[in-house]
Design an enzyme around this catalytic site. Structure first.
Site, PDB file in Angstrom:
ATOM      1  N   VAL A  18      28.083 -31.357  12.003  1.00  0.00           N
ATOM      2  CA  VAL A  18      28.257 -30.120  11.358  1.00  0.00           C
ATOM      3  C   VAL A  18      28.436 -28.882  12.109  1.00  0.00           C
ATOM      4  O   VAL A  18      29.011 -28.014  11.798  1.00  0.00           O
ATOM      5  CB  VAL A  18      26.867 -29.795  10.469  1.00  0.00           C
ATOM      6  CG1 VAL A  18      26.501 -28.505   9.911  1.00  0.00           C
ATOM      7  CG2 VAL A  18      26.777 -31.026   9.188  1.00  0.00           C
ATOM      8  N   ARG A 103      13.274 -26.737   3.029  1.00  0.00           N
ATOM      9  CA  ARG A 103      13.780 -26.335   1.601  1.00  0.00           C
ATOM     10  C   ARG A 103      12.944 -26.005   0.687  1.00  0.00           C
ATOM     11  O   ARG A 103      13.383 -25.207  -0.296  1.00  0.00           O
ATOM     12  CB  ARG A 103      14.825 -27.467   1.421  1.00  0.00           C
ATOM     13  CG  ARG A 103      16.270 -27.465   2.306  1.00  0.00           C
ATOM     14  CD  ARG A 103      16.907 -28.681   1.885  1.00  0.00           C
ATOM     15  NE  ARG A 103      18.355 -28.664   2.790  1.00  0.00           N
ATOM     16  CZ  ARG A 103      18.645 -29.896   3.236  1.00  0.00           C
ATOM     17  NH1 ARG A 103      18.451 -30.896   2.488  1.00  0.00           N
ATOM     18  NH2 ARG A 103      19.626 -30.052   4.013  1.00  0.00           N
ATOM     19  N   CYS A 132      24.118 -31.524   1.169  1.00  0.00           N
ATOM     20  CA  CYS A 132      25.225 -31.628   0.892  1.00  0.00           C
ATOM     21  C   CYS A 132      25.676 -31.916  -0.816  1.00  0.00           C
ATOM     22  O   CYS A 132      26.413 -31.127  -1.328  1.00  0.00           O
ATOM     23  CB  CYS A 132      26.211 -32.412   1.781  1.00  0.00           C
ATOM     24  SG  CYS A 132      25.127 -33.943   2.247  1.00  0.00           S
ATOM     25  N   HIS A 252      32.287 -35.555  -0.471  1.00  0.00           N
ATOM     26  CA  HIS A 252      31.335 -36.534  -1.539  1.00  0.00           C
ATOM     27  C   HIS A 252      32.049 -36.209  -2.768  1.00  0.00           C
ATOM     28  O   HIS A 252      32.572 -35.057  -3.399  1.00  0.00           O
ATOM     29  CB  HIS A 252      29.958 -35.867  -1.507  1.00  0.00           C
ATOM     30  CG  HIS A 252      29.042 -36.102  -0.390  1.00  0.00           C
ATOM     31  ND1 HIS A 252      29.439 -36.989   0.598  1.00  0.00           N
ATOM     32  CD2 HIS A 252      27.998 -35.426   0.221  1.00  0.00           C
ATOM     33  CE1 HIS A 252      28.440 -37.008   1.540  1.00  0.00           C
ATOM     34  NE2 HIS A 252      27.726 -35.994   1.333  1.00  0.00           N
ATOM     35  N   ASN A 326      31.906 -32.512   2.401  1.00  0.00           N
ATOM     36  CA  ASN A 326      30.422 -32.376   2.545  1.00  0.00           C
ATOM     37  C   ASN A 326      30.106 -31.889   3.794  1.00  0.00           C
ATOM     38  O   ASN A 326      29.038 -31.222   4.027  1.00  0.00           O
ATOM     39  CB  ASN A 326      29.761 -33.885   2.633  1.00  0.00           C
ATOM     40  CG  ASN A 326      30.612 -34.637   3.742  1.00  0.00           C
ATOM     41  OD1 ASN A 326      31.720 -34.721   3.544  1.00  0.00           O
ATOM     42  ND2 ASN A 326      29.880 -35.373   4.537  1.00  0.00           N
TER      43      ASN A 326
END
Lengths: 348, 348
Positions: A18, A103, A132, A252, A326
């Site tokens: 990433v 999160r 993702c 994805h 993703n």
């Protein structure tokens, strides 16, 4: 922030799957950078990375790395974020965190800008980037929720190995070569690096992403469920997920069943909600075999939707096929979008 | 049938992916064969095949091929079955047809022996073998339906390329090699041979199996829906399917959501219904990462079920992961099981 509206940015996890995408997109989008600092684990420190024609050296991430940083983009795993994100905030940076560490914290906004940009305003230094598989689903469902209401979601995912990092890509490639050479496949990483058992992913499907929870669901499945409710501001939404890892590198796909609240809708109604939506591209025409696929969605920043069908029994039920890269919308691009909105709205 | 209870068997489509498996299983299971005749298209006629240490020559299938045949096992495509199955019946053979040609005909039983063996009794010369993706699903759902009732099914499939025949296997292998060699992938067959567009399947997912119908569903999806209702004797069952082709050679997997009729059930209740079921093997233990995968199910004749979870919102909802070898239980083995039951019960 510097007088010229340029910002000092740190990328934590700069050598990961990433992190690499984040650097690539920051450059490509001409993000208003004054100075950029590339950070990593001790092991990867010292690597050289070219950014805007300048060769930079990756440094080991430490608390003091964040002095004078305006925005820190974290994607080096949950434990690094837990340790260093508060240190960055303490030194005045705003953190956009791409791990699951914060999160579900009540005072941390969890944001997909097309869906809930306004939640950014209430940040206390840390903003979380969703998982993702969650991002692409809520990006496609939000316009439908807004237009018609949404009461039920049942999703089965088709997830690329790159979601498990660069090493997982290498494992898929190695196993594929072994299989084609009639050698035994060696499985050392997937489905979950720290778990006891490893299964080959090449020419296979693994119904486990992340570790199992006490209720029999995997953590990936629970992330999709809990994060979607938070982002869509829909605690009462009935939502279930089955997450499956598959032998492709990028993007994805998701087979999604939904119940809308409004009755009497047609496929055309769902199409028109999706057509106008930010960051969503409708690719749906059975007559020309038009539908999104992981290969075609790769290296693109949008979320692609196709195969919209009305359920044959439930008049409020519809089926959709949602595909997105993703590493881009699912990670790097959404992270940078959040940073852009913070800068543009002066919410730093 | 010969006096000695041995039968004369014809295999139509003997050189195809399913035909090859049928011959292999007939040999392996010591099916009570007096004489075997291997039939194919004109193009494949003349090939030599070894059966029980005897070398046999594949002959072109013609109406007169079926004189003196007791059981004819067809898997050479719908048009061959439409043309030749009635000719075989006319000459006294019972046909077990592995194509979609007759499946929905009212006077043709559609049979998975573990589920609806008794339907065989009413045959008029032709018995249809269901679609591969249907067989494994109804085999796993029947014991649940029997114990607790079943009102709703939503399935997303993960299907192997061998369902599209030997050529599709070759296409996946070739594209995989091309991709690894950084060459452009050539797509000439999948998703559907006769359709206009072809997409690469290697490192990809194609949400189209068989041709699109007017309602936006593919024929594969409608086969799953209509065949399941017929086999389960449940015309009122609400059922929806999304069928996806994936880059592995063998075994289909299915992510299945169900609503049962009985309330208050637990995962243990679903487990106990599955544990005693014919032809079904439960592989379900999150603590030891035990669940079925396509690679592990390949070359086995059972249907494997795992990842049984209770829905988090609907008290009558459960999720399952069902895997089976699409060429064995999904085709060849189910066909031979039907033939075995016909012979054993003297229903020829």
């Amino acid at each position: 922030m510097a007088e010229n509206n340029l910002v000092n940015v740190a990328v934590v996890g700069a050598t990961g799957a990433v992190g690499e995408k984040i650097i690539e997109i920051l450059e490509h989008k001409n993000f208003p950078i004054n100075e950029i600092k590339l950070l990593s684990s001790k092991r990867s420190a010292g690597k050289r990375v070219v950014f805007n024609q300048q060769e930079l050296t990756v440094e080991e991430a430490k608390p003091e790395s964040f002095s004078n940083i305006d925005i820190a983009l974290f994607s080096a795993g949950g434990s690094v974020s837990k340790k260093l994100a508060p240190e960055a905030v303490k030194r005045g940076a705003v953190v956009v965190d791409n791990t699951s560490a914060f999160r579900m914290d009540e005072d941390v906004p969890l944001v997909v800008p097309e869906v809930n940009e306004d939640d950014l305003q209430s940040h206390n230094g840390i903003i979380a980037n969703p998982n993702c598989s969650t991002i692409q689903m809520v990006a496609a469902l939000k316009p439908i929720q807004k237009a018609f209401g949404l009461s039920r979601v049942i999703v089965s995912t088709y997830q690329a190995v790159s979601g498990a990092g660069n090493q997982a890509n290498q494992e898929l490639e190695q196993q594929t070569r072994q299989y084609l050479n009639n050698e035994e496949m060696t499985a050392e990483l997937l489905p979950v690096k720290g778990d006891e058992k490893h299964y080959p992913i090449a020419f296979n499907a693994l119904p486990q992403i992340d570790v199992f929870q006490d209720n029999g669901y995997t953590f990936e499945e629970m992330k999709m469920i809990n994060e979607s409710k938070k982002i869509l501001h829909a605690q009462d939404l009935a939502i279930a997920a089955t997450c499956v890892r598959l032998p492709f590198f990028t993007s994805h796909a998701e087979s999604v069943y939904i119940d809308v609240e409004k009755g009497g809708l047609t496929v055309e109604d769902i199409w028109s909600a999706l057509r106008g939506a930010d960051g969503v591209i409708l690719q749906d025409d059975p007559n020309t075999q038009t539908y999104p696929t992981p290969l075609n969605a790769s290296n693109k920043e949008e979320v692609f939707v196709g195969r919209v069908r009305k359920d044959l029994d439930n008049t409020k039920g519809f089926h959709l096929w949602i595909v997105s890269d993703n590493l881009i919308k699912g990670a790097a691009w959404n992270t940078i979008q959040i940073a852009e909105h913070l800068v543009m709205n002066k919410w730093l």
